[in-house]
Write an enzyme that holds these catalytic residues in place. Structure first.
Site, PDB file in Angstrom:
ATOM      1  N   ASN A  11       0.846  -1.193   0.000  1.00  0.00           N
ATOM      2  CA  ASN A  11       0.000   0.000   0.000  1.00  0.00           C
ATOM      3  C   ASN A  11       0.891   1.256   0.000  1.00  0.00           C
ATOM      4  OD1 ASN A  11      -1.532   2.224   1.005  1.00  0.00           O
ATOM      5  ND2 ASN A  11      -3.081   0.814   1.782  1.00  0.00           N
ATOM      6  N   LYS A  14       0.262   3.894   2.814  1.00  0.00           N
ATOM      7  CA  LYS A  14       0.840   3.552   4.114  1.00  0.00           C
ATOM      8  C   LYS A  14       2.349   3.791   4.107  1.00  0.00           C
ATOM      9  CE  LYS A  14      -0.657  -0.444   5.891  1.00  0.00           C
ATOM     10  NZ  LYS A  14      -1.335  -1.767   6.059  1.00  0.00           N
ATOM     11  N   GLU A  41      -2.479 -13.492   4.514  1.00  0.00           N
ATOM     12  CA  GLU A  41      -3.058 -12.618   5.543  1.00  0.00           C
ATOM     13  C   GLU A  41      -4.192 -13.388   6.218  1.00  0.00           C
ATOM     14  OE1 GLU A  41      -3.391  -8.512   4.682  1.00  0.00           O
ATOM     15  OE2 GLU A  41      -4.740  -8.139   6.368  1.00  0.00           O
ATOM     16  N   ASP A  73      -0.854  -3.116  10.390  1.00  0.00           N
ATOM     17  CA  ASP A  73      -2.193  -3.491   9.982  1.00  0.00           C
ATOM     18  C   ASP A  73      -3.168  -2.457  10.517  1.00  0.00           C
ATOM     19  OD1 ASP A  73      -2.796  -5.888   8.407  1.00  0.00           O
ATOM     20  OD2 ASP A  73      -4.491  -5.982   9.793  1.00  0.00           O
TER      21      ASP A  73
HETATM   22  P1  ITT Z   1      -0.712  -4.033   3.227  1.00  0.00           P
HETATM   23  O1  ITT Z   1      -1.385  -5.164   3.978  1.00  0.00           O
HETATM   24  O2  ITT Z   1      -0.012  -4.471   1.980  1.00  0.00           O
HETATM   25  O3  ITT Z   1       0.158  -3.203   4.113  1.00  0.00           O
HETATM   26  P2  ITT Z   1      -3.422  -3.034   2.910  1.00  0.00           P
HETATM   27  O4  ITT Z   1      -4.017  -1.885   2.166  1.00  0.00           O
HETATM   28  O5  ITT Z   1      -4.003  -4.402   2.645  1.00  0.00           O
HETATM   29  O6  ITT Z   1      -1.851  -3.027   2.687  1.00  0.00           O
HETATM   30  P3  ITT Z   1      -4.379  -3.253   5.603  1.00  0.00           P
HETATM   31  O7  ITT Z   1      -4.528  -4.733   5.568  1.00  0.00           O
HETATM   32  O8  ITT Z   1      -3.818  -2.632   6.835  1.00  0.00           O
HETATM   33  O9  ITT Z   1      -3.480  -2.703   4.417  1.00  0.00           O
HETATM   34  O10 ITT Z   1      -5.799  -2.684   5.196  1.00  0.00           O
HETATM   35  C1  ITT Z   1      -6.364  -1.654   5.789  1.00  0.00           C
HETATM   36  C2  ITT Z   1      -7.371  -1.006   4.877  1.00  0.00           C
HETATM   37  O11 ITT Z   1      -8.042  -0.064   5.706  1.00  0.00           O
HETATM   38  C3  ITT Z   1      -6.714  -0.231   3.750  1.00  0.00           C
HETATM   39  O12 ITT Z   1      -6.679  -0.951   2.549  1.00  0.00           O
HETATM   40  C4  ITT Z   1      -7.623   1.015   3.648  1.00  0.00           C
HETATM   41  O13 ITT Z   1      -8.719   0.747   2.813  1.00  0.00           O
HETATM   42  C5  ITT Z   1      -8.121   1.175   5.077  1.00  0.00           C
HETATM   43  N1  ITT Z   1      -7.229   2.127   5.792  1.00  0.00           N
HETATM   44  C6  ITT Z   1      -6.289   1.861   6.732  1.00  0.00           C
HETATM   45  N2  ITT Z   1      -5.658   2.980   7.121  1.00  0.00           N
HETATM   46  C7  ITT Z   1      -6.200   3.969   6.393  1.00  0.00           C
HETATM   47  C8  ITT Z   1      -5.971   5.347   6.312  1.00  0.00           C
HETATM   48  O14 ITT Z   1      -5.011   5.957   7.019  1.00  0.00           O
HETATM   49  N3  ITT Z   1      -6.711   6.054   5.468  1.00  0.00           N
HETATM   50  C9  ITT Z   1      -7.663   5.478   4.726  1.00  0.00           C
HETATM   51  N4  ITT Z   1      -7.951   4.180   4.725  1.00  0.00           N
HETATM   52  C10 ITT Z   1      -7.208   3.425   5.557  1.00  0.00           C
END
Ligand code: ITT
Length: 222
Positions: A11, A14, A41, A73
């Site tokens: 992501n 992130k 995951e 996460d």
């Molecule tokens: P990685 O696992 O590869 O790090 P991911 O996008 O799958 O990336 P997560 O499993 O942590 O990451 O998913 C959390 C989701 O929640 C993410 O895809 C966003 O849609 C949402 N999210 C988390 N933090 C956020 C933020 O700061 N702003 C907006 N949406 C967020």
């Protein structure tokens, strides 16, 4: 000399936020990008358990001679939906998106912004987990707020365009809905503010500060 942290994430949002926050604190963040499917995951009940399970798998992919690997996460927990999408936020974003979330909350409306914020309350939560070659350290952060009635802004990523953070006081603590704080987005979503402003409120920034505090013993503004 800065400590190199390999951040396992696909992501970019992130990655940008972690780099922006950790670089001035003396950490060099490098992306550990693995092919789809390399990391499983697991569907567990808590962000913490998911982060640890991913970290345990990530260790084997550390480049030769490197010691620090991190996963983080995060999720959006919407109170009137009993915490959904929570640990399923990534999947929910890919399937229904933020427009789908707005539809799920369509029946919860109020002309009064304070009442709307209470009816549509939610929080972003994050757990950062770091392996330093011998130990796992966890950092946790949350950001209370509410879901807007329409999407707003194109900054950030994921659910940012529909999340309005609560104002925070001079100690960085979130205030109840309707209370004005020294730091405020004035009702704007994370999608409508700069990265610098989002960082003042962010669950991710707080989780990283909590992590760094434990690593260095320095007290950050949590
Ligand atoms: P990685 O696992 O590869 O790090 P991911 O996008 O799958 O990336 P997560 O499993 O942590 O990451 O998913 C959390 C989701 O929640 C993410 O895809 C966003 O849609 C949402 N999210 C988390 N933090 C956020 C933020 O700061 N702003 C907006 N949406 C967020």
């Amino acid at each position: 000399m800065s400590t190199v942290i390999w951040f396992l994430t696909g992501n970019e949002g992130k990655l940008t936020e972690a780099t922006h926050h950790l670089s001035p604190l003396g950490f060099e963040v490098r992306q550990l990008l693995l092919p789809e499917g390399a990391i499983v995951e697991p569907q567990l009940d808590s962000l913490e358990d998911v982060a640890i399970a991913k970290l345990e798998q990530a260790k084997q992919y550390l480049p030769e001679g490197e010691t620090h690997v991190m996963v983080e996460d995060a999720g959006l927990f919407v109170d009137p939906l009993d915490g959904f999408p929570g640990v399923y936020s990534s999947y929910a974003y890919k399937t229904i998106g933020f427009q789908g979330l707005l539809r799920l909350l369509d029946h919860l409306q109020s002309e009064d912004p304070v009442q709307a914020a209470s009816l549509r309350s939610a929080s972003f939560q994050a757990v950062a987990a770091l392996w330093d070659g011998s130990n796992i350290t966890l950092g946790k952060g949350s950001c209370p707020g509410s879901i807007s009635t329409t999407s707003n802004g194109e900054e950030g990523f994921g659910f940012d365009p529909v999340f309005i953070p609560r104002d925070i006081d001079d100690l960085g603590q979130p205030l109840p809905p309707g209370t004005y704080g020294v730091t405020s987005t004035h009702g704007a979503t994370f999608g409508a503010v700069s990265l610098e402003i989002k960082q003042k409120f962010s669950h991710r920034r707080r989780a990283l500060d909590h992590l760094v505090t434990q690593l260095t013993g320095d007290s950050q503004d949590l």
